[in-house]
Design a protein around this motif. Structure first.
Motif, mmCIF file in Angstrom:
data_model
loop_
_atom_site.group_PDB
_atom_site.id
_atom_site.type_symbol
_atom_site.label_atom_id
_atom_site.label_comp_id
_atom_site.label_asym_id
_atom_site.label_seq_id
_atom_site.Cartn_x
_atom_site.Cartn_y
_atom_site.Cartn_z
ATOM 1 N N ARG A 178 12.865 9.204 8.732
ATOM 2 C CA ARG A 178 12.898 8.559 7.489
ATOM 3 C C ARG A 178 13.651 8.952 6.375
ATOM 4 N NH1 ARG A 178 11.781 5.101 10.485
ATOM 5 N NH2 ARG A 178 10.038 3.820 10.798
ATOM 6 N N GLU A 226 8.668 1.235 17.359
ATOM 7 C CA GLU A 226 8.361 1.342 15.948
ATOM 8 C C GLU A 226 7.052 0.950 15.644
ATOM 9 O OE1 GLU A 226 10.057 2.734 13.175
ATOM 10 O OE2 GLU A 226 11.522 3.555 14.907
ATOM 11 N N THR A 273 6.392 -1.894 3.304
ATOM 12 C CA THR A 273 5.692 -0.743 3.167
ATOM 13 C C THR A 273 4.909 -0.354 4.450
ATOM 14 O OG1 THR A 273 5.697 -1.065 0.796
ATOM 15 C CG2 THR A 273 4.123 0.477 1.385
ATOM 16 N N GLU A 274 5.198 0.953 4.770
ATOM 17 C CA GLU A 274 4.485 1.291 6.142
ATOM 18 C C GLU A 274 3.218 1.894 5.535
ATOM 19 O OE1 GLU A 274 7.414 1.742 9.914
ATOM 20 O OE2 GLU A 274 7.079 3.746 8.411
ATOM 21 N N LEU A 278 4.238 3.770 14.242
ATOM 22 C CA LEU A 278 3.490 3.664 12.998
ATOM 23 C C LEU A 278 2.105 3.755 13.160
ATOM 24 C CD1 LEU A 278 2.956 2.576 9.877
ATOM 25 C CD2 LEU A 278 3.308 0.348 10.764
ATOM 26 N N GLN A 314 9.775 -6.390 14.271
ATOM 27 C CA GLN A 314 9.784 -5.062 14.446
ATOM 28 C C GLN A 314 9.720 -4.645 15.837
ATOM 29 O OE1 GLN A 314 6.261 -2.824 12.809
ATOM 30 N NE2 GLN A 314 7.419 -1.368 12.232
ATOM 31 N N THR A 367 6.201 5.245 2.168
ATOM 32 C CA THR A 367 7.052 5.211 3.358
ATOM 33 C C THR A 367 7.483 3.746 3.482
ATOM 34 O OG1 THR A 367 6.070 7.095 4.253
ATOM 35 C CG2 THR A 367 7.604 6.000 5.479
ATOM 36 N N THR A 368 8.824 3.515 3.549
ATOM 37 C CA THR A 368 9.072 1.895 3.826
ATOM 38 C C THR A 368 10.064 1.841 4.862
ATOM 39 O OG1 THR A 368 11.027 2.231 2.187
ATOM 40 C CG2 THR A 368 8.798 1.314 1.272
ATOM 41 N N GLU A 424 -2.716 4.439 4.959
ATOM 42 C CA GLU A 424 -2.439 3.081 4.440
ATOM 43 C C GLU A 424 -2.354 3.179 3.050
ATOM 44 O OE1 GLU A 424 -5.390 0.287 6.186
ATOM 45 O OE2 GLU A 424 -5.139 0.693 8.204
#
Length: 409
Positions: free
Chosen positions: A350, A230, A307-308, A234, A226, A60-61, A245
């Motif tokens: 997303r 958000e 990158t989350e 996250l 950010q 996920t980004t 992660e």
């Protein structure tokens, strides 16, 4: 005469009526006979291309805005007052730490240094003389050649002379420092900017306007913002296990420059700021990126693809399959196990690789999707909820049975 005309019309009407009766009977016979032989019109079942969803781990980004900042910035200011005699660098060039940039007129500071040095020599001479007196009195007092008081006074003068030497040495050091400050050096290596002064300008110690700024250009910092909303989302996804992660060395930060082209080097995330901005409600993240060619300049805006983490067991729903209901909900059409078309409402925040929505499995009534659902992507204009449909795999030939295949992306 009139009677003959009337008889003629009467015969014509009777003939037309008989002809219509014969035509009606023929039509009835044809229709009835066709129904008996099974040759009447039949409804064709529409064929649609589907993607059968399979769960998979998705990286996920999120794309955020950032600004380029220098790794180190040194604003060079004078430490002494004086006239600029010479500028010793070329504006816009690269300089090394310790390289001289300006020369301030040293004449006055040279004179102060010479004076301090002379005072030091004078104090050292007085100290040596006091030392000889103390040594001589120390021998004479043994035979009562001088009084104890005279000997004590000599020792006191000697200690005063020692203090005078120490003060003179400090004055020499101070004068030496001021003289050295007439040579202005670069504290860091980097690119030097435009000079704010020219030869002949009067400068003062600690003035607010710097003489010039030197910026270290390789590597560079990327300050990324950010929203706190958000950030909280996250952190909750990480705590709940919906997001894992990616690992410290898995993926860095990819940059897209202002002209829309990607930057060739990948940035590496360093830290999150410890506070939220009161004015913007955003958190600042800092990444570092190589800049050997000097393409990045301080103040540039960039788009940072950060990158989350990894979304575990996600379903990828192709963007082309998603429609909007009259209430504005995102919906897709699927072919169920009974080959009937169903409408499902989906929820996602997303998009993966600009090709698919990331949806977590889980169905509650008309909401949600599960692994194995056949999402219609081709032939959406031929079907509606509640009618039968024949599914074939996307990219295959109509009439072929739909088989399991991965989602888009």
């Amino acid at each position: 005469m009139l009677e003959a005309v009337w008889k003629s019309r009467r015969r014509r009407l009777i003939a037309l009526a008989a002809l219509g009766l014969v035509a009606a009977v023929c039509l009835f016979v044809i229709v009835r006979g066709g129904n008996k032989t099974g040759q009447g019109p039949q409804m064709q079942i529409p064929q649609v291309g589907v993607v059968e969803l399979k769960p998979e781990d998705v990286l996920t980004t999120v794309e955020l805005t950032g600004r380029v900042a220098s790794h180190a910035v040194a604003e060079v200011r004078p430490q002494v007052n004086g006239i600029i005699l010479e500028r010793l660098f070329e504006e816009g060039s690269n300089v090394q730490a310790g390289q001289q940039l300006y020369q301030i007129d040293p004449a006055m500071y040279q004179a102060q240094y010479d004076t301090a040095l002379a005072n030091q020599r004078k104090a050292e001479t007085a100290l040596a003389n006091s030392k000889r007196i103390v040594d001589r009195y120390g021998e004479i007092i043994k035979v009562n050649g001088v009084s104890q008081q005279e000997y004590d006074n000599a020792q006191a003068q000697y200690r005063v002379a020692q203090a005078d030497v120490a003060g003179a040495e400090a004055a020499v050091k101070s004068a030496r420092i001021s003289l050295d400050y007439t040579k202005v050096f670069s504290p860091v290596s980097g690119r030097v900017g435009i000079s704010n002064v020219t030869e002949g300008a009067l400068v003062t110690a600690g003035q607010p306007t710097p003489l010039v700024a030197v910026q270290q250009m390789d590597p560079m910092y990327i300050d990324i913002t950010q929203s706190s909303v958000e950030f909280l989302r996250l952190q909750r996804n990480l705590l709940s296990g919906a997001l894992a992660e990616a690992g410290e060395n898995a993926v860095g930060v990819k940059l897209v420059l202002e002209d829309g082209l990607p930057y060739e080097y990948e940035a590496r995330m360093m830290l999150y700021d410890a506070t939220v901005s009161r004015s913007t409600g955003a958190i600042t993240m800092r990444a570092t990126v190589p800049n050997p060619g000097g393409l990045l300049l301080p103040g540039m805006f960039v788009r940072a693809v950060v990158t989350e983490g990894v979304t575990r067991q996600a379903l990828l729903v192709p963007l082309g399959a998603v429609q909007r209901s009259p209430r504005g909900e995102a919906v897709v059409l699927i072919v169920n196990d009974q080959n009937m078309v169903e409408q499902r409402v989906i929820q996602s925040s997303r998009i993966y690789s600009n090709t698919a929505w990331i949806v977590l499995p889980g169905k509650e009534g008309p909401v949600g999707l599960d692994a194995g659902d056949k999402v219609i992507l081709e032939g959406l204009n031929r079907v509606r909820p509640g009618i039968p449909a024949q599914a074939y795999p996307l990219g295959g030939k109509p009439g072929a049975p739909a088989q399991a295949q991965g989602g888009a992306g």
